[in-house]
Design a protein around this motif. Structure first.
Motif, PDB file in Angstrom:
ATOM      1  N   LEU A 154       0.689  -1.266   0.069  1.00  0.00           N
ATOM      2  CA  LEU A 154       0.053   0.083  -0.193  1.00  0.00           C
ATOM      3  C   LEU A 154       0.946   1.149   0.153  1.00  0.00           C
ATOM      4  CD1 LEU A 154      -3.207   0.680   0.392  1.00  0.00           C
ATOM      5  CD2 LEU A 154      -2.586   1.354   2.573  1.00  0.00           C
ATOM      6  N   ASP A 155       0.663   2.017  -1.111  1.00  0.00           N
ATOM      7  CA  ASP A 155       1.470   3.349  -1.243  1.00  0.00           C
ATOM      8  C   ASP A 155       0.537   4.509  -1.072  1.00  0.00           C
ATOM      9  OD1 ASP A 155       3.232   5.244  -1.641  1.00  0.00           O
ATOM     10  OD2 ASP A 155       3.907   4.514  -3.844  1.00  0.00           O
ATOM     11  N   GLN A 156       0.944   5.115   0.076  1.00  0.00           N
ATOM     12  CA  GLN A 156       0.277   6.269   0.360  1.00  0.00           C
ATOM     13  C   GLN A 156       0.947   7.549  -0.555  1.00  0.00           C
ATOM     14  OE1 GLN A 156      -2.433   6.197   2.532  1.00  0.00           O
ATOM     15  NE2 GLN A 156      -1.790   4.737   4.126  1.00  0.00           N
ATOM     16  N   SER A 157       2.030   7.170  -1.109  1.00  0.00           N
ATOM     17  CA  SER A 157       2.353   8.253  -1.989  1.00  0.00           C
ATOM     18  C   SER A 157       2.591   9.633  -1.409  1.00  0.00           C
ATOM     19  CB  SER A 157       1.714   8.301  -3.352  1.00  0.00           C
ATOM     20  OG  SER A 157       2.421   8.772  -4.522  1.00  0.00           O
ATOM     21  N   TYR A 158       2.839   9.778  -0.140  1.00  0.00           N
ATOM     22  CA  TYR A 158       3.090  11.081   0.643  1.00  0.00           C
ATOM     23  C   TYR A 158       4.706  11.438   0.819  1.00  0.00           C
ATOM     24  CZ  TYR A 158      -1.397  12.801   1.459  1.00  0.00           C
ATOM     25  OH  TYR A 158      -2.551  13.256   1.424  1.00  0.00           O
ATOM     26  N   HIS A 159       4.931  12.628   0.668  1.00  0.00           N
ATOM     27  CA  HIS A 159       6.206  13.030   1.023  1.00  0.00           C
ATOM     28  C   HIS A 159       6.236  13.976   2.129  1.00  0.00           C
ATOM     29  CE1 HIS A 159      10.154  15.183   0.524  1.00  0.00           C
ATOM     30  NE2 HIS A 159      10.502  14.258   0.255  1.00  0.00           N
ATOM     31  N   PRO A 160       7.116  14.061   3.212  1.00  0.00           N
ATOM     32  CA  PRO A 160       7.120  14.704   4.532  1.00  0.00           C
ATOM     33  C   PRO A 160       7.055  16.208   4.432  1.00  0.00           C
ATOM     34  CG  PRO A 160       9.168  13.320   4.243  1.00  0.00           C
ATOM     35  CD  PRO A 160       8.153  12.989   3.202  1.00  0.00           C
ATOM     36  N   THR A 161       7.831  16.751   3.284  1.00  0.00           N
ATOM     37  CA  THR A 161       7.634  18.465   3.118  1.00  0.00           C
ATOM     38  C   THR A 161       7.182  18.674   1.790  1.00  0.00           C
ATOM     39  OG1 THR A 161       9.984  18.086   1.908  1.00  0.00           O
ATOM     40  CG2 THR A 161       9.674  18.284   4.514  1.00  0.00           C
ATOM     41  N   GLY A 162       6.664  17.850   0.851  1.00  0.00           N
ATOM     42  CA  GLY A 162       5.913  17.967  -0.404  1.00  0.00           C
ATOM     43  C   GLY A 162       4.691  17.539  -0.396  1.00  0.00           C
ATOM     44  N   PHE A 163       4.217  16.994   0.535  1.00  0.00           N
ATOM     45  CA  PHE A 163       2.882  16.131   0.593  1.00  0.00           C
ATOM     46  C   PHE A 163       2.550  15.190  -0.541  1.00  0.00           C
ATOM     47  CE2 PHE A 163       1.737  20.148   3.528  1.00  0.00           C
ATOM     48  CZ  PHE A 163       2.448  19.400   4.654  1.00  0.00           C
ATOM     49  N   TYR A 164       1.593  16.011  -1.437  1.00  0.00           N
ATOM     50  CA  TYR A 164       1.186  15.047  -2.505  1.00  0.00           C
ATOM     51  C   TYR A 164       2.292  15.170  -3.621  1.00  0.00           C
ATOM     52  CZ  TYR A 164      -3.684  13.681  -2.267  1.00  0.00           C
ATOM     53  OH  TYR A 164      -5.052  12.861  -2.123  1.00  0.00           O
ATOM     54  N   THR A 165       3.171  16.141  -3.536  1.00  0.00           N
ATOM     55  CA  THR A 165       4.117  16.417  -4.737  1.00  0.00           C
ATOM     56  C   THR A 165       5.705  15.922  -3.948  1.00  0.00           C
ATOM     57  OG1 THR A 165       2.801  18.292  -5.009  1.00  0.00           O
ATOM     58  CG2 THR A 165       4.830  18.016  -6.085  1.00  0.00           C
ATOM     59  N   PHE A 166       6.284  15.355  -4.965  1.00  0.00           N
ATOM     60  CA  PHE A 166       7.557  14.961  -4.697  1.00  0.00           C
ATOM     61  C   PHE A 166       8.498  15.722  -5.173  1.00  0.00           C
ATOM     62  CE2 PHE A 166       5.246  10.911  -5.375  1.00  0.00           C
ATOM     63  CZ  PHE A 166       5.425  10.274  -4.205  1.00  0.00           C
ATOM     64  N   PRO A 167       9.779  15.953  -4.389  1.00  0.00           N
ATOM     65  CA  PRO A 167      10.706  17.058  -4.818  1.00  0.00           C
ATOM     66  C   PRO A 167      11.584  16.970  -5.984  1.00  0.00           C
ATOM     67  CG  PRO A 167      11.652  15.197  -2.939  1.00  0.00           C
ATOM     68  CD  PRO A 167      10.176  15.016  -3.293  1.00  0.00           C
ATOM     69  N   THR A 168      11.746  15.561  -6.601  1.00  0.00           N
ATOM     70  CA  THR A 168      12.546  15.352  -7.708  1.00  0.00           C
ATOM     71  C   THR A 168      11.981  14.245  -8.433  1.00  0.00           C
ATOM     72  OG1 THR A 168      13.983  13.903  -6.787  1.00  0.00           O
ATOM     73  CG2 THR A 168      14.850  16.453  -6.700  1.00  0.00           C
ATOM     74  N   ASP A 169      12.398  14.326  -9.714  1.00  0.00           N
ATOM     75  CA  ASP A 169      11.860  12.819 -10.484  1.00  0.00           C
ATOM     76  C   ASP A 169      12.762  11.838  -9.939  1.00  0.00           C
ATOM     77  OD1 ASP A 169      10.914  11.955 -12.909  1.00  0.00           O
ATOM     78  OD2 ASP A 169      12.714  11.873 -13.735  1.00  0.00           O
TER      79      ASP A 169
END
Length: 925
Positions: free
Chosen positions: A316-331
């Motif tokens: 199960l991948d919540q697909s969250y980032h601690p500081t970008g939330f829904y958005t990831f910092p880099t490709d």
């Protein structure tokens, strides 16, 4: 192992510095956001935008869209406002963006559009004060044409986003971090006069062809030439077609007679380019087929890739980032997300109630990881607005993601969230899953099938008392302690069959579909959930049990990475690693062994109390989920080793035997007969399967606690004889600690936090004659977690709606070993004589804490499960021996001073790693 407020602060600091580097670069996430639908003439608008909150909702009336009002903040797009990477705090529900853009003069003659990958929720766009359009929705892309372009001159692009909370919008789990405003890449692009709105590739490996469908937003007034190019170089295929006037959709078929299939081992992608008139779109596709087939030699339906069954092992991948939330910092981060799953042997992920970022799906396509794609949920009731929003987003997500070969299923609803209606029955208010709602859910299943007949569809990923209606997968959720899986999986096995009502709502029956678990683990398996714990022990028991029941065609573990209130991830929220410890228990073993396609299970029980010299029977279940040709047998190497009552590592024997093998074999095979050591010990029975070429194909183990009496004499590994005098950890004569002192399970382990000491008085046997002596104990540092504090941390606990959790506050918690350390140092003095100072590197908890798991009460709670220490061996100075000969006792003080006040834990013979109490060894001549 400091995964608390301190650790989260460090994470935020690191990403804050990362954010500063972003503001120096101009464009975060500079790559084209959709490799599956890309035009060469495009310009990325990510980066710094002027920004203003509209707390009073006065911006439209005050005509902020004209661009004359100076905005006072700067935001880094595309990070959602409120996320650390955005650079702005969350202060309001409405906000405005502004940026100067210049459309290239060479784009004259083209139609120019601005495209926003995703923005939550109502988004309106202006160019130089002229409204271009408005969009409602939070997950899928939308575009507006620029009609007042001044080529080569700066123009003001202004965006207003209204993200007021609405019960019918698809909120998902944004409590883990809201996707407020723009949260995917924004860009401008030049399109042809008649441009492609969507381009879909439908592979058919049976007919050895691919169907190509081009969609236009409006029908052309004349026929348009179409040129499709597939592949590159010598492998290039060029097809010419004509898109007929008056149509908005046109399909044609391209033969693929010797297609290279997209598989998990070889995820081959065909590049494609479509030229329609003066519009050119680049894309790609994979030649693959999703279906269901019987597991060979059974009537058990399995999900199949290219007609071959796949045993689903997903996260199960919540697909969250601690500081970008829904958005990831880099490709690169998105690529690594897929690799993190692939590298531990998983074959898929379930993106949980979030329509994921296209470039992350691209990496799943490129790297060969399957994806279950969820429709996000709303949090209100299933009224007309919620139904409209769900159906709109479902259509748009399938339209956008149709070409991703990695996606094998669409999930329309999760755990009936949002599908219950409040009603009063017999004077009591209840939330009911109404029959009319069930009919709507079934209709959404059929809608998905009509939009995409090439993939499987789940109506509802079920749990919590609700069942299926119409579905391609009989999925179900369950969270249990490790001990609960045998009974549960047996129940599933016996009750799921064609025509069964089990797992289905009234009026619906199971059809011939795969039966899979679509969420499992122990994160919610204990009373009040588990907090942050060593998940590997329960995981081992669970996977061992799943592999006994091949009727269940796979499982989906919760989860890929930790989030705010769930800490059962394979990785931390910052994606740092956790340590299971299995590599020390069996040489070379890793978590990947739990996901091997050839698996030898010893059943649910992985620790057992036995007697010295007892002959025990170990059941074996061979689970082969592959068609590899390895002959008709494999070699099984069995080794018995472990630790004696002094924590000394010993080997008690080994042997080899052949075991049967065949592709897809699912069978209980001949049991092992093992004779236990004639001494108190912890025994690891390591099982290593090798093929006939000597290659290891799988490792597993089970353990035994040999409950012999505590020895009073032993022969040491150096051959010398010693008298042993032991004391239980709880029987200390004195203790003082700066923070707190407490015992676990009536003293099986004693803890002291901060600085302080434990002191023990150990009597010397009157008949003892000794030349030298030593002291041994199992010890570790001791972090004081939130649950161990005398006062409860205050705070909102509605994590789904934004609470910030402290992982160790949960009463069951004992954070699992990870890359962080919690050091301490203990000074040992005996009879007042300093004997040494010893560094304690950590306060660990993982699979190596065999005794801590074995002796847990079965009461749906955890008591420092999996925690263990290090073997401390101290030579007793001669001066201390002289005092002991006089006084008849050893006074042992273990002290932690203020220079490194990391606390101290002392383990007894029924807790931790070694079956020993603190012990004095008296060695004679």
């Amino acid at each position: 192992m400091i995964y608390t407020v301190k650790r989260l602060g460090l994470i935020l600091l690191c990403f804050s510095l990362f954010n500063q580097s972003f503001s120096q670069e101009k464009i975060p996430l500079p790559e084209h956001p959709r490799p599956d639908f890309e035009r060469l003439e495009w310009q990325n608008l990510n980066g710094n935008w002027a920004f203003e909150f509209d707390k009073k909702d006065e911006g439209e009336k005050a005509q902020w869209f004209k661009g004359t009002k100076p905005f006072t903040k700067t935001i880094s797009v595309p990070f959602p406002w409120g996320s650390p990477l955005s650079g702005v705090k969350d202060e309001a529900d409405i906000a405005w963006y502004s940026k100067k853009i210049t459309v290239k003069p060479e784009w004259k003659g083209k139609r120019v559009f601005v495209t926003i990958g995703a923005s939550d929720w109502k988004t309106t766009v202006w160019l130089d004060g002229k409204e271009l359009g408005s969009h409602e929705g939070g997950y899928t892309p939308f575009s507006f044409e620029l009609t007042n372009i001044k080529y080569g001159s700066p123009q003001n692009l202004v965006i207003r986003v209204d993200d007021k909370r609405r019960e019918f919008t698809l909120y998902g789990k944004q409590g883990y971090g809201n996707a407020r405003g723009l949260w995917q890449t924004i860009y401008v692009e030049a399109r042809g006069q008649n441009f492609v709105d969507a381009l879909h590739f439908t592979p058919d490996i049976d007919k050895k062809q691919v169907k190509v469908t081009a969609y236009l937003p409006t029908s052309p007034v004349k026929d348009l030439d179409v040129e499709l190019t597939i592949g590159a170089g010598n492998q290039k295929v060029v097809v010419h077609e004509v898109f007929p006037k008056g149509k908005t959709e046109y399909s044609f078929v391209v033969p693929m007679p010797a297609a290279r299939l997209w598989t998990l081992e070889d995820p081959y992608l065909y590049d494609a380019s479509l030229k329609l008139g003066d519009d050119v779109v680049k894309s790609y596709f994979g030649m693959r087929k999703i279906s269901t087939v019987n597991l060979p030699n059974t009537n058990y339906k399995y999900i199949a890739l290219n007609d071959k069954p796949v045993y689903m092992q997903l996260a199960l991948d919540q697909s969250y980032h601690p500081t970008g939330f829904y958005t990831f910092p880099t490709d690169e981060f998105m690529k690594n997300e897929i690799l993190l799953a692939r590298n531990i042997g998983l074959n898929g992920i379930r993106t949980h109630i979030k329509v994921d970022v296209p470039r992350k799906l691209y990496w799943a396509d490129k790297l060969g990881v399957l994806v279950m794609s969820d429709l996000p949920n709303f949090w209100g009731e299933p009224d007309k607005n919620a139904q409209k929003e769900s159906e709109f987003t479902l259509r748009e997500m399938i339209k956008r993601d149709y070409n991703h070969p990695a996606i094998f299923s669409w999930i329309t609803f999760n755990e009936t969230w949002g599908l219950r209606t409040k009603q009063e029955i017999n004077g009591k208010k209840q939330n009911i899953y109404l029959p009319e709602t069930q009919k709507w859910v079934a209709s959404v299943y059929r809608l998905a099938k009509s939009l995409d007949a090439t993939r499987l569809v789940e109506d509802n990923s079920i749990c919590c008392g609700a069942g299926h209606t119409e579905t391609d997968i009989n999925s179900w959720h369950e969270y249990l302690p490790g001990s609960g899986w045998e009974k549960h999986l047996k129940t599933i096995d016996e009750n799921t069959y064609v025509g069964s009502q089990f797992h289905y709502e009234k009026g619906y029956l199971q059809t011939d579909v795969p039966n899979i678990n679509s969420e499992c683990g122990n994160v919610w398996g204990y009373e009040g959930s588990t907090g942050d714990v060593d998940w590997s022990w329960d995981y081992h028991r669970m996977i061992n049990t799943f592999r006994k029941y091949p009727k269940i065609a796979g499982w989906l573990y919760t989860e890929h990475h930790d989030v705010i209130n769930e800490w059962n991830g394979y990785y931390r929220f910052d994606r740092s690693e956790k340590e299971t410890g299995v590599g020390e228990l069996v040489d070379g073993m890793g978590i990947k062994d739990f996901h091997a396609d050839i698996y030898l299970s010893t059943g649910n029980e992985i620790s057992r109390s036995v007697k010295p010299k007892e002959e025990v029977t170990v059941p074996l279940y061979m689970s082969v989920m592959t068609d590899k040709n390895l002959g008709n047998s494999l070699n099984l190497k069995v080794s018995l080793y472990g630790y004696d009552a002094l924590g000394q590592k010993k080997t008690w024997g080994s042997f080899s035997k052949t075991v049967p093998y065949a592709p897809w074999l699912q069978k209980e095979i001949e049991s092992l007969k093992l004779t236990m050591p004639d001494e108190k010990s912890v025994v690891i029975a390591a099982l290593v399967l090798e093929d006939n070429a000597g290659n290891v194909v799988h490792r597993n183990f089970t353990t035994f606690i040999v409950e012999g009496s505590t020895p009073t004499e032993m022969t040491l590994l150096n051959g010398k004889k010693a008298k042993l005098v032991s004391i239980e950890p709880k029987n200390f004569s004195n203790a003082q600690w700066s923070k707190k002192q407490w015992n676990v399970l009536d003293g099986l382990k004693v803890n002291g936090a901060g600085s302080g000491f434990f002191e023990y008085k150990i009597k010397v046997p009157t008949d003892a004659k000794f030349e030298s002596a030593s002291f041994v104990a199992e010890v570790a540092s001791k972090q004081q977690f939130a649950k161990d504090m005398d006062k409860k941390l205050a705070g909102n606990e509605d994590y789904m709606l934004g609470a910030i959790a402290e992982p160790s506050q949960n009463k069951n918690a004992y954070p699992m070993t990870d890359t962080s350390r919690y050091p301490s140092a203990v000074s040992v003095s005996i009879n007042g004589v300093f004997a040494g100072r010893y560094d304690l590197s950590n306060d660990p908890a993982d699979h190596r804490g065999i005794l801590s798991w074995h002796n847990q009460p079965q009461d749906r709670k955890l008591y420092e499960a999996g925690s263990y220490g290090y073997r401390l061996g101290v030579n007793i100075p001669q001066k201390a021996l002289e005092v002991a000969r006089t006084t008849g006792e050893f006074v042992v003080r273990l002290e932690v001073d203020g220079s490194l006040p990391g606390g101290l834990a002392i383990y007894g013979d029924k807790f931790g790693r070694y079956p020993m109490n603190p012990t004095i060894l008296l060695v004679g001549n």
